[in-house]
Design a protein around this motif. Structure first.
Motif, PDB file in Angstrom:
ATOM      1  N   ALA A  37       0.817  -1.204   0.000  1.00  0.00           N
ATOM      2  CA  ALA A  37       0.000   0.000   0.000  1.00  0.00           C
ATOM      3  C   ALA A  37       0.856   1.263   0.000  1.00  0.00           C
ATOM      4  N   ARG A  38       1.966   1.237   0.730  1.00  0.00           N
ATOM      5  CA  ARG A  38       2.830   2.424   0.832  1.00  0.00           C
ATOM      6  C   ARG A  38       4.252   2.031   0.449  1.00  0.00           C
ATOM      7  N   THR A  39       4.482   1.944  -0.838  1.00  0.00           N
ATOM      8  CA  THR A  39       5.756   1.480  -1.349  1.00  0.00           C
ATOM      9  C   THR A  39       6.377   2.543  -2.240  1.00  0.00           C
ATOM     10  N   PHE A  40       7.686   2.638  -2.167  1.00  0.00           N
ATOM     11  CA  PHE A  40       8.436   3.552  -3.014  1.00  0.00           C
ATOM     12  C   PHE A  40       9.480   2.773  -3.787  1.00  0.00           C
ATOM     13  N   ILE A  41       9.836   3.290  -4.938  1.00  0.00           N
ATOM     14  CA  ILE A  41      10.833   2.649  -5.789  1.00  0.00           C
ATOM     15  C   ILE A  41      11.961   3.634  -6.038  1.00  0.00           C
ATOM     16  N   THR A  42      13.188   3.178  -5.843  1.00  0.00           N
ATOM     17  CA  THR A  42      14.369   3.964  -6.189  1.00  0.00           C
ATOM     18  C   THR A  42      15.108   3.220  -7.291  1.00  0.00           C
ATOM     19  N   LEU A  43      15.424   3.934  -8.352  1.00  0.00           N
ATOM     20  CA  LEU A  43      16.162   3.391  -9.477  1.00  0.00           C
ATOM     21  C   LEU A  43      17.563   3.975  -9.474  1.00  0.00           C
ATOM     22  N   VAL A  44      18.560   3.157  -9.770  1.00  0.00           N
ATOM     23  CA  VAL A  44      19.932   3.641  -9.892  1.00  0.00           C
ATOM     24  C   VAL A  44      20.533   3.042 -11.155  1.00  0.00           C
ATOM     25  N   GLY A  45      20.854   3.912 -12.120  1.00  0.00           N
ATOM     26  CA  GLY A  45      21.445   3.476 -13.380  1.00  0.00           C
ATOM     27  C   GLY A  45      22.954   3.381 -13.277  1.00  0.00           C
ATOM     28  N   HIS A  46      23.506   2.310 -13.847  1.00  0.00           N
ATOM     29  CA  HIS A  46      24.954   2.067 -13.823  1.00  0.00           C
ATOM     30  C   HIS A  46      25.452   1.781 -15.239  1.00  0.00           C
ATOM     31  N   THR A  47      26.750   1.909 -15.420  1.00  0.00           N
ATOM     32  CA  THR A  47      27.413   1.478 -16.654  1.00  0.00           C
ATOM     33  C   THR A  47      28.718   0.790 -16.284  1.00  0.00           C
ATOM     34  N   ASP A  48      29.303   0.134 -17.284  1.00  0.00           N
ATOM     35  CA  ASP A  48      30.655  -0.356 -17.075  1.00  0.00           C
ATOM     36  C   ASP A  48      31.621   0.782 -17.405  1.00  0.00           C
ATOM     37  N   ALA A  49      32.909   0.499 -17.399  1.00  0.00           N
ATOM     38  CA  ALA A  49      33.912   1.552 -17.573  1.00  0.00           C
ATOM     39  C   ALA A  49      34.331   1.752 -19.020  1.00  0.00           C
ATOM     40  N   ALA A  50      33.736   1.016 -19.948  1.00  0.00           N
ATOM     41  CA  ALA A  50      34.083   1.200 -21.356  1.00  0.00           C
ATOM     42  C   ALA A  50      33.535   2.541 -21.841  1.00  0.00           C
ATOM     43  N   GLY A  51      34.349   3.316 -22.545  1.00  0.00           N
ATOM     44  CA  GLY A  51      33.916   4.617 -23.043  1.00  0.00           C
ATOM     45  C   GLY A  51      34.275   5.722 -22.078  1.00  0.00           C
ATOM     46  N   SER A  52      33.906   6.946 -22.471  1.00  0.00           N
ATOM     47  CA  SER A  52      34.245   8.105 -21.639  1.00  0.00           C
ATOM     48  C   SER A  52      33.311   8.214 -20.438  1.00  0.00           C
ATOM     49  N   ALA A  53      33.811   8.813 -19.385  1.00  0.00           N
ATOM     50  CA  ALA A  53      33.020   8.974 -18.159  1.00  0.00           C
ATOM     51  C   ALA A  53      31.769   9.803 -18.418  1.00  0.00           C
ATOM     52  N   SER A  54      31.872  10.857 -19.219  1.00  0.00           N
ATOM     53  CA  SER A  54      30.707  11.712 -19.474  1.00  0.00           C
ATOM     54  C   SER A  54      29.654  10.964 -20.290  1.00  0.00           C
TER      55      SER A  54
END
Length: 117
Positions: A37-54
């Motif tokens: 009834a009272r639930t929240f969702i937190t999403l966290v997006g990740h990547t691997d280290a291939a490519g530039s940081a930006s």
């Protein structure tokens, strides 16, 4: 109560959700709508280290927002119950060397948090 963790995996340099990812999203939406009834969702997006940081930060954001939009698109989660964040390659799940790809880091974590008084 501890958060429940689900993950949506992504192909390298992609942010489109696979059929397996949509099954996970449907499962999360069902759990939240039916059992909490009272639930929240937190999403966290990740990547691997291939490519530039930006570019990885941008990719992690796109992944998190793709999952956010898919969850909202189910029509089972009330507005304001999802928070999206992203770390890019800065907070990898599996620490790898610089520019090293690892599929285990190409995910969006979905944390289901029950707010029970």
């Amino acid at each position: 109560m501890h958060p429940t963790l689900f993950q949506v995996n992504f192909d390298s340099n992609k942010y489109d959700i696979t059929p397996d990812g949509m099954q996970t999203i449907d499962e999360v939406a069902r759990l939240v709508s039916e059992e909490h009834a009272r639930t929240f969702i937190t999403l966290v997006g990740h990547t691997d280290a291939a490519g530039s940081a930006s570019k990885n930060t941008e990719l992690a954001e796109r992944r998190a927002m793709a999952v956010h939009d898919a969850l909202m698109g189910t029509g089972k989660i009330p507005a304001g119950r999802i928070v999206a964040a992203w770390t890019g390659e800065e907070e990898q799940i599996i620490q790898t060397g610089n520019s090293k790809p690892d599929a285990r880091n190409r995910v969006v974590d979905i944390f289901i948090i029950d707010d029970v008084p």
